[in-house]
Design an enzyme around this catalytic site. Structure first.
Site, short mmCIF file in Angstrom:
data_model
loop_
_atom_site.label_atom_id
_atom_site.label_comp_id
_atom_site.label_asym_id
_atom_site.label_seq_id
_atom_site.Cartn_x
_atom_site.Cartn_y
_atom_site.Cartn_z
N LYS A 1 -1.99 -18.87 -61.00
CA LYS A 1 -2.61 -19.93 -60.19
C LYS A 1 -4.09 -20.08 -60.48
O LYS A 1 -4.66 -21.15 -60.26
CB LYS A 1 -2.35 -19.67 -58.71
CG LYS A 1 -0.86 -19.84 -58.37
CD LYS A 1 -0.60 -19.83 -56.89
CE LYS A 1 0.84 -20.22 -56.59
NZ LYS A 1 1.83 -19.23 -57.07
C1 LIG Z 1 3.16 -19.47 -57.29
C2 LIG Z 1 3.91 -18.50 -58.15
C3 LIG Z 1 5.16 -18.83 -58.76
C4 LIG Z 1 5.86 -20.16 -58.52
O1 LIG Z 1 5.18 -21.23 -59.10
P1 LIG Z 1 5.55 -22.74 -58.69
O2 LIG Z 1 4.52 -23.57 -59.32
O3 LIG Z 1 5.50 -22.78 -57.18
O4 LIG Z 1 6.94 -23.02 -59.18
C5 LIG Z 1 5.75 -17.90 -59.60
N1 LIG Z 1 5.19 -16.70 -59.82
C6 LIG Z 1 4.01 -16.33 -59.25
C7 LIG Z 1 3.47 -14.97 -59.51
C8 LIG Z 1 3.33 -17.21 -58.39
O5 LIG Z 1 2.17 -16.84 -57.82
#
Ligand SMILES: *Cc1c(COP(=O)(O)O)cnc(C)c1O
Length: 471
Positions: free
Chosen positions: A113
């Site tokens: 993120k």
């Molecule tokens: C947010 C997250 C996801 C999921 O991603 P999306 O964009 O919501 O599909 C997967 N793995 C981790 C470690 C995350 O923080």
């Protein structure tokens, strides 16, 4: 480039108009009016670019209301070796024959993120300064999103973050990451309750439109178009590393929850990036796997949402999924609205199994899917460790498990690494009998002083806290 809503509102809006917004006024999600096409010559030129320059080229196709020199400076400031740990920013490494891992988790909070949120922090600061405005971001987190937002916004002028989290329910590492931030514009609020209580508070405050307007309340959740756009860039970077020329195709497997990450892959593919398959990997919360297997999209109740060892994928509905369905219906806003507003509200599900667009979704859009369980995660973490000596996190393990089921001879498969194992140390220890390595900068963070306010689950009290801290 203008933006429109997936529910039919075609009022043309520029990038900076939608940057600070969540949903479109009609309840839909913003998308560009069309997907810019990248020619073979452009792809060849981009192949050699450093990451920040590549980001500038991709973003320039979607942003025409920030002067080029400013946008370039924002990209250069965001994607540095200092912040992301390597010169490549998103290095790809081989795991086994035909299977690669793209590292997206070496940013400040060790989850992918950061890739989008770090850019968002700089874009927000830029645009707020230009308008002479302020923004108070109110959010709810069970882990990764909140810390990524705080590390992106810390020290930024014009922005404050009020982040609620369920008191005592995040891992000690995640708590230490967030609560050790001493920046004056970052406010941690530990709510005596569960994650749903935090989300209810955010909803209650946001639904008070007068309060929202007066105190400039905003969000940074995953439906924000700018986050998705930032993520498109690393599909290009991953493609270039896994291929030698544009004549080759590459597939991606994406550990998925809210469908944000893999939706960015869809956008890259629509732009003409030679992606063969986009493999959606879910955990036990298999809303998306069910859809791609059956054509039925069925939202889960909170009772039917499992708490798993890949918690960032524990979703009851996939909040970005509407963007793909809009494309799938031939960009029919009325039909998208009928599905997501009328049918979902009335019955909690919709069924596209009879539609020819769904039936050719794999062929036209490359989408396939699979699912992974706790036992699969443990086995996958073990097998990768045995083969390569490196540890992968639980979400990434869901990706590797499903990727192995979709390998096609001759087409490299790149799994997106969405977090580092240290964030989910308990499960790694369960799988391997030892703890994952901890990056040096996180040594001893659990012992640092904490800056957090514990509060009851009461929206009125949270509002008062915001009022007292906005000055
Ligand atoms: C947010 C997250 C996801 C999921 O991603 P999306 O964009 O919501 O599909 C997967 N793995 C981790 C470690 C995350 O923080």
């Amino acid at each position: 480039m203008n933006y429109l809503s997936t529910r039919g509102d075609k009022t043309p809006r520029k990038f900076c108009e939608i940057l600070l917004e969540g949903l479109a006024p009609d309840g839909g999600l913003y998308l560009p009016e069309h997907y810019p096409q990248v020619s073979a010559a452009t792809l060849s030129a981009w192949r050699r670019l450093p990451y920040a320059d590549l980001a500038f080229e991709v973003l320039s196709l979607y942003i025409d209301d920030i002067p080029a020199a400013d946008l370039k400076a924002i990209c250069q400031k965001t994607y540095t070796q200092e912040v992301f740990g390597t010169r490549e920013i998103v290095p790809v490494r081989q795991l086994e024959a035909g299977l690669y891992l793209q590292a997206l988790s070496n940013g400040p909070t060790l989850a992918f993120k950061d890739m989008a949120m770090q850019l968002l922090g700089n874009l927000f600061e830029y645009e707020l300064a230009r308008r002479g405005e302020e923004l108070n971001i109110l959010g709810a987190t069970s882990g990764d999103t909140g810390s990524a937002a705080e590390y992106a916004m810390r020290g930024k002028k014009g922005v404050r973050v009020f982040m609620t989290s369920p008191n005592g329910r995040m891992s000690p590492f995640q708590q230490a990451q967030m609560f050790s931030l001493m920046d004056e514009n970052i406010h941690n609020i530990a709510v005596d309750g569960v994650f749903d209580d935090c989300q209810d508070i955010v909803k209650a405050v946001s639904n008070d439109l007068d309060f929202k307007r007066q105190y400039k309340i905003g969000t940074v959740n995953s439906i924000n178009w700018a986050r998705l756009m930032a993520q498109v860039v690393y599909y290009f970077a991953g493609y270039f590393q896994a291929s030698a020329s544009n004549a080759e195709e590459v597939s991606f497997t994406v550990p998925s929850g809210n469908f944000g990450n893999v939706c960015a892959g869809h956008v890259a593919r629509m732009m003409g990036l030679p992606i063969a398959q986009l493999v959606v990997a879910t955990n036990e919360n298999d809303v998306l796997d069910e859809f791609f297997r059956t054509g039925v999209y069925r939202v889960r109740s909170s009772r039917d949402t499992h708490e798993t060892s890949s918690p960032s994928m524990d979703i009851s509905k996939a909040s970005n999924f509407e963007r793909f369905v809009f494309d799938l219906t031939g960009r029919d806003g009325a039909q998208t609205k009928a599905l997501f507003h009328d049918q979902l509200n009335a019955t909690g599900r919709f069924d596209l199994s009879a539609s020819s667009a769904f039936q050719s979704a794999a062929k036209i859009y490359g989408f396939v899917s699979g699912k992974s369980t706790h036992a699969d995660r443990l086995a996958t973490i073990k097998s990768v460790y045995k083969q390569t000596g490196s540890m992968i996190d639980t979400h990434t393990a869901d990706g590797v498990k499903v990727a192995r089921e979709h390998l096609q001879p001759g087409t490299p498969m790149v799994v997106l690494e969405t977090a580092l194992p240290i964030k989910f140390a308990e499960t790694i220890e369960e799988a391997l009998g030892q703890l994952p390595p901890r990056p040096a900068r996180f040594e001893g963070i659990e012992a640092l002083p904490k800056r957090v306010r514990v509060m009851p689950p009461d929206a009125a009290l949270i509002k008062r806290y915001i009022v007292e801290n906005v000055h």
